[in-house]
Design an enzyme around this catalytic site. Structure first.
Site, PDB file in Angstrom:
ATOM      1  N   ASP A 202     -10.730   1.580  -3.986  1.00 12.93           N
ATOM      2  CA  ASP A 202     -10.391   3.000  -4.013  1.00 12.93           C
ATOM      3  C   ASP A 202     -11.090   3.768  -5.127  1.00 12.93           C
ATOM      4  O   ASP A 202     -10.872   4.976  -5.273  1.00 12.93           O
ATOM      5  CB  ASP A 202      -8.874   3.174  -4.187  1.00 12.93           C
ATOM      6  CG  ASP A 202      -8.100   2.865  -2.915  1.00 12.93           C
ATOM      7  OD1 ASP A 202      -8.627   3.139  -1.829  1.00 12.93           O
ATOM      8  OD2 ASP A 202      -6.978   2.352  -3.012  1.00 12.93           O
TER       9      ASP A 202
ATOM     10  N   ASP B 170       0.824  -1.201   0.000  1.00 12.68           N
ATOM     11  CA  ASP B 170       0.000   0.000   0.000  1.00 12.68           C
ATOM     12  C   ASP B 170       0.867   1.264   0.000  1.00 12.68           C
ATOM     13  O   ASP B 170       1.897   1.319   0.671  1.00 12.68           O
ATOM     14  CB  ASP B 170      -0.909  -0.022   1.234  1.00 12.68           C
ATOM     15  CG  ASP B 170      -1.956   1.058   1.232  1.00 12.68           C
ATOM     16  OD1 ASP B 170      -2.753   1.104   0.276  1.00 12.68           O
ATOM     17  OD2 ASP B 170      -1.983   1.867   2.171  1.00 12.68           O
TER      18      ASP B 170
ATOM     19  N   GLU C  67       1.388  -0.575  -4.993  1.00 12.64           N
ATOM     20  CA  GLU C  67       0.305   0.357  -5.326  1.00 12.64           C
ATOM     21  C   GLU C  67       0.922   1.690  -5.734  1.00 12.64           C
ATOM     22  O   GLU C  67       1.325   2.484  -4.895  1.00 12.64           O
ATOM     23  CB  GLU C  67      -0.642   0.571  -4.145  1.00 12.64           C
ATOM     24  CG  GLU C  67      -1.827   1.456  -4.527  1.00 12.64           C
ATOM     25  CD  GLU C  67      -2.400   2.283  -3.387  1.00 12.64           C
ATOM     26  OE1 GLU C  67      -3.469   2.891  -3.579  1.00 12.64           O
ATOM     27  OE2 GLU C  67      -1.784   2.340  -2.311  1.00 12.64           O
TER      28      GLU C  67
END
Length: 582
Positions: free
Chosen positions: A425, A329, A358
């Site tokens: 997201d 992340d 990410e």
């Protein structure tokens, strides 16, 4: 010939090894400015004493697509002794130039020192993603919203499944048992990899605010149940990837609580980026955070104790539970040195572990073989959605964007890029497509027919809707009468075709046709397959490239035989995939 547009550097996406013997060389030129690109190459130590010159050869380069400004050229070369000096001969109808490390020449320099250098192909430097990844079809699960299989571990004030719209604070009791109960559903869909958003102990429903990285959040189950989940997945040929939140912790992470309590006297004060004491935990916080969120303090991964702790976490879940991948992340905000150590640690335990970052932008600095295997390919995502859903770009712009993204990375990276249309997201793909499943099918077809490893966000295969977070985090719909069975059948067929036909999983031979693009239809071929996608609300007849005239093919959706003529008609919002048989 516009010299200023010509570009090459002997590194990154322009010069890289694809295996222990083979090197790819790429060059960029102005669009439609060069008609032929030729690689001049040879061993740096080969010298013709009689002629007093370097001994060199030539090899034709392949046009590898174009964007709105540039053409890209690619060639594969196997130097006998794994070392290479090289340059480029660039030709058009009016000019011919030789391009080397020292600039442009009309005649080929005789001295090897003028040319670009690939000093030696060391096997340890070869980019090496796990072999299994490019053949994997992923399914992203937001554990709190997938299925509630054990109500005895529901968190306080758990709501009935799907009884309310999702919010940033409500809970519906999704857990590991719920996933186990539906693994056969995923297996029948054709899924071979599950990406879980965070499962570690945390305060929120999304779990990106970690409290304990070494414990499972009790609302999901215990370690025994998780180990059973992993085993059940592996028995079905499904890999498991977990989400590591190493950029920041949660507010209730014990080291951060210690800093709040003890201030500058805390042994953990250097675990975070504290600007001053006392710590101010209200917005605006006086410490670095994820975005501007005070409850997510940024970790100092340059601190040895922090690094040791997080690397211990990374090792633990591999050693104890045999996970197959880590999704990282906010990976671009963590220092490169940490990720280099991370890769060494996890690959020492499990050499075939997948490392996914990410990152939403150009990611070449992380994809050089020493950090990540791939990133979440949101640049590709945006291009697809802008064309089919938002309809803010035309067919040529879509083709240009795809080629630009493709040529910004080595082909070995493209083969394992994590391709997606949505996630936790983003708004759901059906919602951004104005709830037209016909447009979603077109986007899924393009996604699944490109190199990389595609991912379905849970529920997209049954046409679930949802706006931006938290709307995109609805409870999975398990009642068949509320599922779009036509969409589910479509996705099963598409996944099956991708598994059956290697051309779906490779960009080898990828070519878009501009004549169709002028009519706002996407037509592209790869090896023996021809794809046609029509986003328009009308049927349209398009010209086929001349070499298709008279050829026979099979329609892969219907298995019907087809004989091509000069044109083909595609229905409104239509899609077709043909396999040539002659």
């Amino acid at each position: 010939m516009l010299k200023e547009a010509i570009y090459h550097r002997p590194k990154n996406e322009f010069a890289y090894a694809i295996d222990e013997r083979t090197i790819h060389i790429r060059i960029r030129t102005k669009k439609k400015d060069v008609q032929q690109a030729i690689l001049i190459h040879g061993d740096p130590y080969d010298y013709n004493a009689k002629e007093e010159c370097w001994i060199k050869k030539e090899k034709e380069m392949t046009h590898n697509g174009n964007d709105d400004l540039y053409d890209y050229w690619l060639v594969s070369i196997e130097p006998e002794h794994r070392r290479l000096r090289y340059g480029f001969k660039l030709v058009n109808s009016q000019d011919a130039l030789v391009y080397t490390e020292k600039g442009f020449y009309r005649e080929e320099p005789l001295d090897a020192s003028y040319y670009f250098c690939f000093p030696f192909l060391n096997q340890i430097d070869v980019f090496s993603a796990p072999n299994w990844v490019k053949n994997t079809v992923w399914y992203q699960i937001f554990p709190e919203r997938f299925a509630n299989g054990d109500t005895s571990i529901n968190p306080p004030e758990t709501l009935d499944w799907g009884s309310e719209e999702p919010s940033t604070t409500n809970f519906f009791g999704g857990d590991f048992q719920g996933v186990i109960d539906h693994l056969d559903y995923l297996h029948e869909l054709g899924i071979t990899g599950i990406y879980f958003t965070p499962i570690f102990k945390a305060y929120s429903n999304h779990k990106y605010d970690t409290i304990d990285y070494l414990e499972i959040d009790p609302q999901f189950g215990d370690k025994h149940t998780f180990k059973r989940l992993i085993n059940e997945c592996h028995q079905r040929g499904i890999r498991v990837m977990l989400d590591a939140v190493f950029n920041h912790s949660g507010f209730y992470f014990p080291p951060f609580q210690d800093v709040l309590e003890k201030g500058e006297a805390s042994r953990y004060k250097d675990w975070f980026h504290i600007h001053e004491f006392p710590v101010q935990a209200d917005e605006p916080a006086n410490y670095d955070t994820f975005a501007y969120v005070p409850t997510m303090p940024k970790l100092n991964t340059e601190n040895k104790d922090v690094k040791d702790y997080l690397l211990k976490v990374a090792r633990y879940w591999i050693e104890e539970f045999d996970i197959d991948g880590w999704r990282l992340d906010v990976a671009n905000e963590v220092d490169h040195a940490f990720w280099r150590d991370f890769r060494k640690e996890v690959r020492a335990i499990k050499p075939e572990l997948f490392i996914l970052g990410e990152i939403w932008h150009d990611s070449m600095p992380w994809l050089q073989g020493d950090q990540f295997d791939a990133v979440m390919n949101y640049r590709f995502t945006s291009s697809i959605i802008d064309y089919f859903a938002h309809q803010t770009i035309d067919a040529n712009q879509l083709m240009h964007s795809i080629h630009a993204v493709r040529n910004s990375y080595p082909e070995t990276v493209n083969d394992v890029q994590f391709n997606l249309l949505g996630s936790h997201d983003t708004p759901r793909i059906l919602t951004v497509s104005d709830e037209r499943t016909s447009l979603v099918k077109l986007q899924m077809t393009l996604l699944f027919s490109m190199a990389g490893t595609p991912c379905i966000y849970y529920g997209d295969e049954i046409a679930m809707t949802g706006d931006q977070d938290p709307g995109c985090r609805k409870c999975m719909q398990w009642e068949e009468q509320n599922q779009d069975q036509d969409m589910l059948t479509f996705m099963k067929t598409l996944i099956s075709l991708r598994k059956e036909h290697k051309a779906f999983r490779s960009n080898e031979g990828l070519r878009f046709y501009t004549d169709a693009a002028k009519l706002d239809v996407i037509v592209y071929e790869k090896q023996d397959l021809l794809f046609i996608l029509n986003r328009q609300e009308r049927a349209i007849t398009i010209p086929l490239p001349p070499h298709y005239n008279g050829q026979s093919a099979i329609d892969l959706w219907t298995n019907d035989p087809v004989s091509f003529e000069e044109t083909v008609t595609i229905d409104k919002w239509g899609y077709a995939i043909y396999q040539l048989t002659t």
